[in-house]
Enzyme design. Structure first.
Site, PDB file in Angstrom:
ATOM      1  N   ASP A  54       0.867  -1.191   0.000  1.00  0.00           N
ATOM      2  CA  ASP A  54       0.000   0.000   0.000  1.00  0.00           C
ATOM      3  C   ASP A  54       0.900   1.236   0.000  1.00  0.00           C
ATOM      4  O   ASP A  54       1.679   1.442   0.921  1.00  0.00           O
ATOM      5  CB  ASP A  54      -0.894  -0.052   1.254  1.00  0.00           C
TER       6      ASP A  54
ATOM      7  N   ASP B 262      -3.543   2.419  -5.321  1.00  0.00           N
ATOM      8  CA  ASP B 262      -2.324   2.382  -4.514  1.00  0.00           C
ATOM      9  C   ASP B 262      -2.151   1.096  -3.711  1.00  0.00           C
ATOM     10  O   ASP B 262      -1.410   1.081  -2.737  1.00  0.00           O
ATOM     11  CB  ASP B 262      -2.243   3.615  -3.595  1.00  0.00           C
ATOM     12  N   GLU B 263      -2.829   0.027  -4.117  1.00  0.00           N
ATOM     13  CA  GLU B 263      -2.764  -1.212  -3.342  1.00  0.00           C
ATOM     14  C   GLU B 263      -2.773  -2.440  -4.246  1.00  0.00           C
ATOM     15  O   GLU B 263      -3.555  -2.502  -5.186  1.00  0.00           O
ATOM     16  CB  GLU B 263      -4.005  -1.309  -2.461  1.00  0.00           C
TER      17      GLU B 263
HETATM   18  N1  DCP Z   1      -8.212   8.952  -1.425  1.00  0.00           N
HETATM   19  C1  DCP Z   1      -9.192   9.918  -1.680  1.00  0.00           C
HETATM   20  N2  DCP Z   1     -10.207  10.141  -0.781  1.00  0.00           N
HETATM   21  C2  DCP Z   1     -10.273   9.428   0.377  1.00  0.00           C
HETATM   22  C3  DCP Z   1      -9.300   8.424   0.644  1.00  0.00           C
HETATM   23  C4  DCP Z   1      -8.279   8.234  -0.276  1.00  0.00           C
HETATM   24  O1  DCP Z   1      -9.128  10.563  -2.723  1.00  0.00           O
HETATM   25  N3  DCP Z   1     -11.274   9.661   1.243  1.00  0.00           N
HETATM   26  C5  DCP Z   1      -7.123   8.776  -2.398  1.00  0.00           C
HETATM   27  C6  DCP Z   1      -5.929   9.598  -2.018  1.00  0.00           C
HETATM   28  C7  DCP Z   1      -4.938   8.626  -1.451  1.00  0.00           C
HETATM   29  C8  DCP Z   1      -5.284   7.344  -2.171  1.00  0.00           C
HETATM   30  O2  DCP Z   1      -6.684   7.412  -2.428  1.00  0.00           O
HETATM   31  O3  DCP Z   1      -3.603   9.033  -1.660  1.00  0.00           O
HETATM   32  C9  DCP Z   1      -4.956   6.105  -1.362  1.00  0.00           C
HETATM   33  O4  DCP Z   1      -5.715   6.071  -0.155  1.00  0.00           O
HETATM   34  P1  DCP Z   1      -5.141   5.526   1.205  1.00  0.00           P
HETATM   35  O5  DCP Z   1      -6.303   5.314   2.090  1.00  0.00           O
HETATM   36  O6  DCP Z   1      -4.229   4.385   0.972  1.00  0.00           O
HETATM   37  O7  DCP Z   1      -4.354   6.771   1.811  1.00  0.00           O
HETATM   38  P2  DCP Z   1      -2.914   7.338   1.499  1.00  0.00           P
HETATM   39  O8  DCP Z   1      -2.157   6.519   0.509  1.00  0.00           O
HETATM   40  O9  DCP Z   1      -3.064   8.767   1.106  1.00  0.00           O
HETATM   41  O10 DCP Z   1      -2.223   7.318   2.914  1.00  0.00           O
HETATM   42  P3  DCP Z   1      -1.582   6.078   3.733  1.00  0.00           P
HETATM   43  O11 DCP Z   1      -0.132   6.419   3.867  1.00  0.00           O
HETATM   44  O12 DCP Z   1      -2.305   6.145   5.038  1.00  0.00           O
HETATM   45  O13 DCP Z   1      -1.839   4.824   2.977  1.00  0.00           O
HETATM   46 CA    CA Z   2      -1.882   4.292   0.772  1.00  0.00          CA
HETATM   47 CA    CA Z   3      -4.743   2.277   0.153  1.00  0.00          CA
END
Ligand code: DCP
Ligand code: CA
Ligand code: CA
Length: 366
Positions: free
Chosen positions: A11, A111-112
């Site tokens: 992730d 992203d996963e």
């Molecule tokens: N995303 C979004 N709106 C949300 C949640 C996520 O647009 N409510 C998008 C932005 C993130 C991506 O999806 O970058 C991936 O979500 P993640 O939940 O994996 O969060 P992040 O990658 O940003 O952070 P982490 O380091 O906690 O994985």
């Molecule tokens: Ca992420």
């Molecule tokens: Ca994710």
């Protein structure tokens, strides 16, 4: 004998914000916010994600942008509009690297992805640690993005392992540790346990995954129905047999290219489309897909464009079928249109997997 599996979930860390960092390295030490701007007023919209520096100020996904601005007042925070095209490009490059490290890859979001690496590490969780580090280092060098990895005997444990340590985490849970690892965690860490279910379970005296694991399975079935009841019971006991399998995420796979000169010469055109369709074929076969449609795309000298398509009687997965159909589509097209051609494209679509895919249990939970 069935060997125990070694499954990884990767992730990407603060993904959209990390992508922005990648193309603007000077902002690395500042709070970064990526937002979806609704456009109604300057600050209307919501935070898509933020880097970990911004998170310290309480700025997280979903927060209204005007509130993010307020929380970050007086800092040198930088704000960006989401740029999905760019994030997808980065994501695709990383997924492509992952493919080289796994027997099968299942991308679950931008992203996963799950990787089945059982063969590569010969079923060993010790080897899996070095292997995960190697994948991380490779992606860091080639693309410049960091991510967290969870390793476990199945997808369920790998996912929760990954969530337990972010960013840049590497959490390895061996099969014999899985039940104890899950036990203290709140039930809503399990996929499919949302707000309503959490409340219902709490009323039943179930707070942690360990509570759920010990709970009478028959009773769970009475409350949640057979499919969910059995799923909750198994999940809490770290049992999950779902395979890592590629989702048919792409609707079509195609390539477009510009001819060296404008032409109506079939042989000259097919020379170009041969290049393009070799690329298309490589991607289709890597993904193990069969297709039912072959299409061409043509841009004329006056920049008008047209496409033509054939539907096959049977799904096919070989390069000759693409070649043959592209040729006959161009023969017909040239007979119909008097214009010189400038750009050409090849596309296949209507995919199916080679073997009928079994319905995944997790699809019931969405
Ligand atoms: N995303 C979004 N709106 C949300 C949640 C996520 O647009 N409510 C998008 C932005 C993130 C991506 O999806 O970058 C991936 O979500 P993640 O939940 O994996 O969060 P992040 O990658 O940003 O952070 P982490 O380091 O906690 O994985
Ligand atoms: Ca992420
Ligand atoms: Ca994710």
């Amino acid at each position: 004998m069935a060997q125990n599996r070694v499954i990884m979930l990767a992730d990407f860390d603060y993904f959209f914000a990390q992508c922005e960092e990648l193309r603007n390295p000077t902002i690395k030490d500042k709070p970064i916010v990526v937002g979806v701007y609704s456009g109604r007023t300057e600050d209307s919209g919501a935070v898509s994600t933020s880097n970990y520096i911004a998170r310290k100020f309480g700025v997280k996904s979903g927060l209204p942008l005007f509130m993010a601005k307020r929380k970050l007042e007086g800092t040198d925070a930088v704000f960006f509009h989401v740029d999905h095209v760019y994030y997808d490009q980065i994501s695709n490059r990383i997924m492509q690297i992952f493919r080289g490290y796994a027997t099968s890859l299942e991308q679950v979001s931008v992203d996963e992805a799950y990787l089945d690496v059982t063969e590569q590490v010969e079923g060993s969780f010790e080897k899996a640690k070095d292997y995960a580090q190697k994948i991380k280092a490779d992606v860091k060098i080639q693309v410049g993005i960091s991510f967290s990895i969870g390793v476990g005997p199945n997808k369920l444990v790998a996912k929760i392992a990954c969530d337990s340590q972010k960013p840049d985490g590497l959490t390895i849970i061996k099969p014999e540790e899985a039940v104890a690892f899950l036990a203290p965690l709140p039930v809503d860490w399990l996929l499919g346990v949302g707000k309503k279910t959490t409340v219902r379970m709490e009323q039943m005296g179930i707070k942690t995954i360990g509570d759920l694991a010990k709970y009478d399975c028959q009773r769970l079935i009475e409350v949640f129905g057979k499919v969910l009841g059995i799923y909750f019971h198994n999940a809490a006991n770290a049992i999950d047999n779902e395979p890592v399998q590629e989702q048919g995420e792409a609707e079509s796979i195609g390539r477009v290219g510009t001819l060296k000169q404008d032409t109506r010469d079939l042989a000259f055109i097919l020379q170009k489309t041969d290049e393009l369709l070799a690329d298309v074929f490589r991607e289709v076969s890597e993904k193990g897909l069969s297709f039912r449609q072959v299409a061409i795309y043509v841009v004329m000298t006056d920049l008008s464009s047209k496409s033509r398509m054939t539907t096959l009687e049977q799904p096919a997965k070989d390069i000759d079928t693409i070649k043959r159909n592209v040729r006959s589509l161009f023969e017909k097209f040239l007979a119909e249109s008097p214009l010189e051609i400038r750009r050409v494209g090849v596309k296949v679509s209507r995919f199916s997997k080679e073997e009928p895919r079994q319905k995944q249990l997790t699809s019931f939970l969405k």
